[in-house]
Design an enzyme around this catalytic site. Sequence first.
Site, mmCIF file in Angstrom:
data_model
loop_
_atom_site.group_PDB
_atom_site.id
_atom_site.type_symbol
_atom_site.label_atom_id
_atom_site.label_comp_id
_atom_site.label_asym_id
_atom_site.label_seq_id
_atom_site.Cartn_x
_atom_site.Cartn_y
_atom_site.Cartn_z
ATOM 1 N N GLY A 26 0.851 -1.202 0.000
ATOM 2 C CA GLY A 26 0.000 0.000 0.000
ATOM 3 C C GLY A 26 0.875 1.236 0.000
ATOM 4 C CG PHE A 27 -0.959 5.055 -0.263
ATOM 5 C CD1 PHE A 27 -0.613 5.566 -1.507
ATOM 6 C CD2 PHE A 27 -2.293 4.795 0.005
ATOM 7 C CE1 PHE A 27 -1.587 5.823 -2.467
ATOM 8 C CE2 PHE A 27 -3.267 5.037 -0.942
ATOM 9 C CZ PHE A 27 -2.912 5.555 -2.186
ATOM 10 C CB VAL A 28 3.135 2.781 4.709
ATOM 11 C CG1 VAL A 28 4.417 2.744 5.532
ATOM 12 C CG2 VAL A 28 2.162 3.807 5.289
ATOM 13 N N GLY A 29 4.014 0.912 2.308
ATOM 14 C CA GLY A 29 4.930 -0.125 1.830
ATOM 15 C C GLY A 29 5.630 0.279 0.534
ATOM 16 C CG HIS A 67 1.980 5.668 16.808
ATOM 17 N ND1 HIS A 67 2.473 6.914 16.526
ATOM 18 C CD2 HIS A 67 1.442 5.223 15.642
ATOM 19 C CE1 HIS A 67 2.235 7.200 15.261
ATOM 20 N NE2 HIS A 67 1.610 6.201 14.704
ATOM 21 C CG ASP A 111 4.437 9.852 17.101
ATOM 22 O OD1 ASP A 111 3.638 10.107 16.181
ATOM 23 O OD2 ASP A 111 4.266 8.901 17.895
ATOM 24 C CG ASP A 157 -0.524 -6.150 -1.125
ATOM 25 O OD1 ASP A 157 -0.235 -5.080 -0.561
ATOM 26 O OD2 ASP A 157 -1.705 -6.604 -1.177
ATOM 27 C CB VAL A 217 4.933 0.019 9.597
ATOM 28 C CG1 VAL A 217 4.490 1.450 9.299
ATOM 29 C CG2 VAL A 217 6.438 -0.115 9.389
ATOM 30 C CG ASN A 268 -4.810 -3.531 10.798
ATOM 31 O OD1 ASN A 268 -5.418 -3.950 9.808
ATOM 32 N ND2 ASN A 268 -4.402 -2.281 10.899
ATOM 33 N NE ARG A 282 -5.279 7.014 12.835
ATOM 34 C CZ ARG A 282 -5.016 8.080 13.585
ATOM 35 N NH1 ARG A 282 -5.921 8.529 14.430
ATOM 36 N NH2 ARG A 282 -3.875 8.708 13.471
ATOM 37 N NE ARG A 319 2.726 12.686 11.417
ATOM 38 C CZ ARG A 319 2.005 11.578 11.370
ATOM 39 N NH1 ARG A 319 1.669 10.956 12.504
ATOM 40 N NH2 ARG A 319 1.608 11.077 10.236
#
Length: 307
Positions: A9-12, A173, A146, A31, A116, A93, A80, A149
């Site tokens: 996905g987007f993170v992977g 987290h 974190d 995947d 992750v 998950n 999320r 950010r």
Amino acid sequence: MKITVVGSGFVGQTTAMRMLEKGFGSVVLIDIVEGKPQGLALDMKEAAPVEGYDPTIVGTNDYADTAGSDIVVITAGFPRQPGMSRMDLLGKNAAIMSSVIESVTPGSPGAIVIVVSNPLDEMTYLAAEVSGFPKERVFGMAGVLDSARLRYFISEITGARPSDVEAMTLGSHGDAMIALPRHATVAGKPLPELVDEAALEQLFQRTRDGGAEIVALLKSGSAYYAPSASVVAMVEAIVNDTHATLPVCAWATGQYGIDDVYVGVPAKLGRRGIEEIVELDLNDDELAALREAAEGIRAKCADLEKL
Ligand SMILES: NC(=O)c1ccc[n+]([C@@H]2O[C@H](COP(=O)([O-])OP(=O)(O)OC[C@H]3O[C@@H](n4cnc5c(N)ncnc54)[C@H](O)[C@@H]3O)[C@@H](O)[C@H]2O)c1
């Protein structure tokens, strides 16, 4: 090094791309969706002549291709949606994490596992339990993100370059994230000398809500550029055996008076995984907040047993 990224996905996929660009070794992207990791891997290979990196990536749906991995990064799972907390992802998950660990660990029994998927602290615990790997080889990514950010938000209000800002978050987290103003600096100057208490509290709250702020803006899915950069910072410390101290979701064994639970703490990373949990000089309030975060995670991990 052979590095597997589970979940394309987007993170992977952004994690895989950053690792190729940095030349960390061979990358396997896996995947459950047929064609997705293969298509993404081909696309990344086609960028190689332009970017100048080695096209050492395989996209697959077959865990046989992941055998012999030195590092496994697990990003499989649901992100999320607006209005959801990370904890709302626990049940769905957890099932994905268990099946991924059961599929990936037999072929890579010596791998370092970086979790992750959310909820991060609980998924890291589950990955360690199901794999049976030594805990110094199973840990989670959240603190680097974190902290990044927080560092960015500090740079925004002080006008400093983001890379001149040092700051670290510990704990969990989520809402029990702990910011450490006494340890934060801007171009070497202590942060509390530069901004007042009210501004500090706003910075910390925005950091705690940092993921939700992006989820609300995107309306579908969650952040991935800063998360993948944060994963790659951890992988880099392992691949290059730098012994860098990074905030990591790690198994505490008495440090800070906390025992037998995963919690965000500073840890030295190298080829063997976590080499040492670093004990910062925390005041009574900071220590109490860290212990409370650890107890919150312990309670949620106990909930996992009931699923
Ligand atoms: N730790 C952090 O700081 C942090 C930051 C960002 C995102 N996340 C979490 O990372 C996870 C991934 O986020 P994303 O934005 O990439 O989500 P995404 O929906 O874009 O990608 C998830 C991928 O996992 C795959 N998948 C699902 N079940 C699988 C299985 N059993 N085996 C292999 N792959 C499987 C899906 O097909 C999908 O491609 C989410 O849980 C998200 O909350 C954590």
